[in-house]
Design a protein around this motif. Structure first.
Motif, PDB file in Angstrom:
ATOM      1  N   LEU A 132       3.407   3.094  10.325  1.00  0.00           N
ATOM      2  CA  LEU A 132       2.865   2.025   9.675  1.00  0.00           C
ATOM      3  C   LEU A 132       3.896   1.179   9.037  1.00  0.00           C
ATOM      4  O   LEU A 132       4.141  -0.044   8.833  1.00  0.00           O
ATOM      5  CB  LEU A 132       1.779   1.891   9.027  1.00  0.00           C
ATOM      6  CG  LEU A 132       0.403   2.255   9.496  1.00  0.00           C
ATOM      7  CD1 LEU A 132      -0.585   2.602   8.395  1.00  0.00           C
ATOM      8  CD2 LEU A 132      -0.208   1.537  10.417  1.00  0.00           C
ATOM      9  N   ARG A 133       4.820   1.723   8.427  1.00  0.00           N
ATOM     10  CA  ARG A 133       5.900   1.402   7.549  1.00  0.00           C
ATOM     11  C   ARG A 133       7.063   0.744   8.259  1.00  0.00           C
ATOM     12  O   ARG A 133       7.110   0.954   9.440  1.00  0.00           O
ATOM     13  CB  ARG A 133       6.252   2.505   6.420  1.00  0.00           C
ATOM     14  CG  ARG A 133       7.150   3.388   7.228  1.00  0.00           C
ATOM     15  CD  ARG A 133       8.321   4.396   6.631  1.00  0.00           C
ATOM     16  NE  ARG A 133       9.502   3.134   6.309  1.00  0.00           N
ATOM     17  CZ  ARG A 133      10.214   2.919   7.173  1.00  0.00           C
ATOM     18  NH1 ARG A 133      10.654   3.552   8.257  1.00  0.00           N
ATOM     19  NH2 ARG A 133      11.121   2.068   6.619  1.00  0.00           N
ATOM     20  N   VAL A 145       0.605  -7.370   4.428  1.00  0.00           N
ATOM     21  CA  VAL A 145       0.552  -6.263   3.665  1.00  0.00           C
ATOM     22  C   VAL A 145       1.874  -5.460   4.021  1.00  0.00           C
ATOM     23  O   VAL A 145       2.245  -5.532   5.155  1.00  0.00           O
ATOM     24  CB  VAL A 145      -0.819  -5.530   4.323  1.00  0.00           C
ATOM     25  CG1 VAL A 145      -0.938  -4.018   3.675  1.00  0.00           C
ATOM     26  CG2 VAL A 145      -2.076  -6.251   4.044  1.00  0.00           C
ATOM     27  N   SER A 205      -3.163   2.712   2.605  1.00  0.00           N
ATOM     28  CA  SER A 205      -2.804   2.021   3.664  1.00  0.00           C
ATOM     29  C   SER A 205      -3.902   2.041   4.624  1.00  0.00           C
ATOM     30  O   SER A 205      -4.345   0.879   5.217  1.00  0.00           O
ATOM     31  CB  SER A 205      -1.557   2.511   4.506  1.00  0.00           C
ATOM     32  OG  SER A 205      -0.485   2.429   3.669  1.00  0.00           O
ATOM     33  N   HIS A 206      -4.709   2.994   4.861  1.00  0.00           N
ATOM     34  CA  HIS A 206      -5.816   3.179   5.861  1.00  0.00           C
ATOM     35  C   HIS A 206      -7.047   2.303   5.092  1.00  0.00           C
ATOM     36  O   HIS A 206      -7.593   1.673   6.176  1.00  0.00           O
ATOM     37  CB  HIS A 206      -6.145   4.706   5.850  1.00  0.00           C
ATOM     38  CG  HIS A 206      -5.249   5.518   6.600  1.00  0.00           C
ATOM     39  ND1 HIS A 206      -5.346   6.895   6.633  1.00  0.00           N
ATOM     40  CD2 HIS A 206      -3.952   5.220   7.361  1.00  0.00           C
ATOM     41  CE1 HIS A 206      -4.444   7.331   7.466  1.00  0.00           C
ATOM     42  NE2 HIS A 206      -3.664   6.371   7.717  1.00  0.00           N
ATOM     43  N   PRO A 246       2.853  -1.537   4.095  1.00  0.00           N
ATOM     44  CA  PRO A 246       2.453  -0.028   3.974  1.00  0.00           C
ATOM     45  C   PRO A 246       3.836   0.607   3.618  1.00  0.00           C
ATOM     46  O   PRO A 246       4.805   0.327   4.477  1.00  0.00           O
ATOM     47  CB  PRO A 246       1.916   0.206   5.120  1.00  0.00           C
ATOM     48  CG  PRO A 246       2.047  -0.702   6.217  1.00  0.00           C
ATOM     49  CD  PRO A 246       2.811  -2.053   5.422  1.00  0.00           C
ATOM     50  N   THR A 247       3.943   1.450   2.778  1.00  0.00           N
ATOM     51  CA  THR A 247       5.122   2.086   2.583  1.00  0.00           C
ATOM     52  C   THR A 247       4.792   3.632   2.179  1.00  0.00           C
ATOM     53  O   THR A 247       3.457   3.781   1.921  1.00  0.00           O
ATOM     54  CB  THR A 247       6.144   1.515   1.739  1.00  0.00           C
ATOM     55  OG1 THR A 247       7.197   2.325   1.761  1.00  0.00           O
ATOM     56  CG2 THR A 247       5.609   1.430   0.158  1.00  0.00           C
ATOM     57  N   ASN A 274      -0.930   7.092   2.622  1.00  0.00           N
ATOM     58  CA  ASN A 274      -1.906   6.885   3.730  1.00  0.00           C
ATOM     59  C   ASN A 274      -3.354   6.278   3.048  1.00  0.00           C
ATOM     60  O   ASN A 274      -3.774   5.320   3.766  1.00  0.00           O
ATOM     61  CB  ASN A 274      -2.013   8.353   4.125  1.00  0.00           C
ATOM     62  CG  ASN A 274      -1.381   8.356   5.607  1.00  0.00           C
ATOM     63  OD1 ASN A 274      -0.979   7.698   6.094  1.00  0.00           O
ATOM     64  ND2 ASN A 274      -0.637   9.655   5.741  1.00  0.00           N
ATOM     65  N   ILE A 320       1.510   6.731   8.101  1.00  0.00           N
ATOM     66  CA  ILE A 320       2.328   6.006   7.287  1.00  0.00           C
ATOM     67  C   ILE A 320       3.453   5.910   7.889  1.00  0.00           C
ATOM     68  O   ILE A 320       4.193   4.667   8.029  1.00  0.00           O
ATOM     69  CB  ILE A 320       2.292   6.323   5.807  1.00  0.00           C
ATOM     70  CG1 ILE A 320       2.949   5.323   4.943  1.00  0.00           C
ATOM     71  CG2 ILE A 320       2.925   7.502   5.544  1.00  0.00           C
ATOM     72  CD1 ILE A 320       2.235   3.789   4.886  1.00  0.00           C
ATOM     73  N   THR A 368       0.791  -1.120   0.068  1.00  0.00           N
ATOM     74  CA  THR A 368      -0.054  -0.004   0.004  1.00  0.00           C
ATOM     75  C   THR A 368       0.691   1.239   0.139  1.00  0.00           C
ATOM     76  O   THR A 368       1.749   1.310   0.770  1.00  0.00           O
ATOM     77  CB  THR A 368      -1.084   0.044   1.397  1.00  0.00           C
ATOM     78  OG1 THR A 368      -0.299  -0.189   2.490  1.00  0.00           O
ATOM     79  CG2 THR A 368      -2.087  -1.108   0.969  1.00  0.00           C
ATOM     80  N   HIS A 426       4.125   6.817  -0.672  1.00  0.00           N
ATOM     81  CA  HIS A 426       3.996   6.951  -1.711  1.00  0.00           C
ATOM     82  C   HIS A 426       5.156   7.648  -2.659  1.00  0.00           C
ATOM     83  O   HIS A 426       5.758   8.541  -2.193  1.00  0.00           O
ATOM     84  CB  HIS A 426       2.889   8.086  -2.003  1.00  0.00           C
ATOM     85  CG  HIS A 426       1.820   8.143  -3.089  1.00  0.00           C
ATOM     86  ND1 HIS A 426       2.604   8.491  -4.197  1.00  0.00           N
ATOM     87  CD2 HIS A 426       0.819   7.562  -3.584  1.00  0.00           C
ATOM     88  CE1 HIS A 426       1.750   8.248  -5.281  1.00  0.00           C
ATOM     89  NE2 HIS A 426       0.528   7.737  -4.989  1.00  0.00           N
TER      90      HIS A 426
END
Ligand code: URA
Length: 225
Positions: A153-154, A165, A140-141, A167-168, A137, A150, A134, A170
């Motif tokens: 999360l990353r 999953v 990922s959300h 997340p990273t 944001n 993010i 993802t 953009h």
């Protein structure tokens, strides 16, 4: 929200419905106001059997004009760093949370995400990747069902039912912030290490697939609205 109705299917299972069928249900979608300003619907592109699905936010100007995701500067950045994960563009599938460009590239509105999300859910169910990356944001959300930012999360993998999953940042945001670009690249290397340690068809993956195939996908919370 229930499952999207796709002609000829009921309670569709993973990999049952083709991407073409989903695109055909979408038609000349008029579910939100973005239909009034878009040039093209940007459905998604890539390998329908991809092991890794990338999810971005929404089409930008170039994507809107060409009808393909990640063809502008963000896409150039994505193409450059894919090799860090040992991936080529033809290996992966890329889609966005929103299929139409928000005017001026503003953030997606909540009602637009709500209206468009059944398409992404069906794309995920159709491709049934092992890994969802993802980007930023909104993606990922949506996938992780969280409001956490993010930056928190990353840097690690999250498990959402069948899906691993990652997340990273953009790739467009990273172009404006060299520190984020470094972290984005570190995440792609981490993805490459994960893929190398979990080759397709490895015992773990086969077991997950077996469990997934025997499970009705509408029981998975991450695929429901
Ligand atoms: N940014 C996105 O999130 N998606 C695209 O397709 C292009 C830019």
């Amino acid at each position: 929200m229930g499952m999207m109705h796709i002609p000829g299917h009921e309670g569709q299972k993973p990999r049952e419905v083709s991407l073409e069928e989903i695109r055909s249900v979408m038609g000349d979608c008029r579910l939100c106001q973005l239909c009034q300003t878009r040039t093209n619907i940007v459905f998604g592109v890539g390998n329908p059997h991809a092991r890794v699905l990338f999810v971005g936010e929404a089409p930008g100007k170039n994507e809107d004009l060409q009808g393909e995701p990640f063809v502008g500067r963000a896409g150039e950045n994505l193409n450059r760093i894919l090799s860090l994960a040992g991936l080529r563009r033809e290996d992966i599938y890329i889609a966005n949370v929103l299929k139409c460009r928000p005017p001026g590239n503003r953030n997606p509105a909540a009602d637009e995400v709500l209206a468009c999300s059944p398409y992404l859910r069906e794309q995920i169910r159709s491709i049934w990747p092992d890994i969802i990356v993802t980007l930023g944001n909104p993606a990922s959300h949506f996938v992780l069902k969280t409001e956490t930012g993010i930056t928190k999360l990353r840097g690690r993998f999250h498990q959402m039912g069948h899906f691993t999953v990652m997340p990273t940042f953009h790739p467009a945001a990273a172009l404006r912030n060299p520190a984020w670009q470094q972290l984005l690249e570190a995440d792609f290397k981490m993805l490459g290490d994960y893929l190398a340690a979990h080759p397709a068809g490895s015992g773990l993956e086969a077991a997950t697939m077996e469990a997934a195939e025997s499970e009705r996908s509408d029981a998975l919370p991450s695929l429901e609205g």
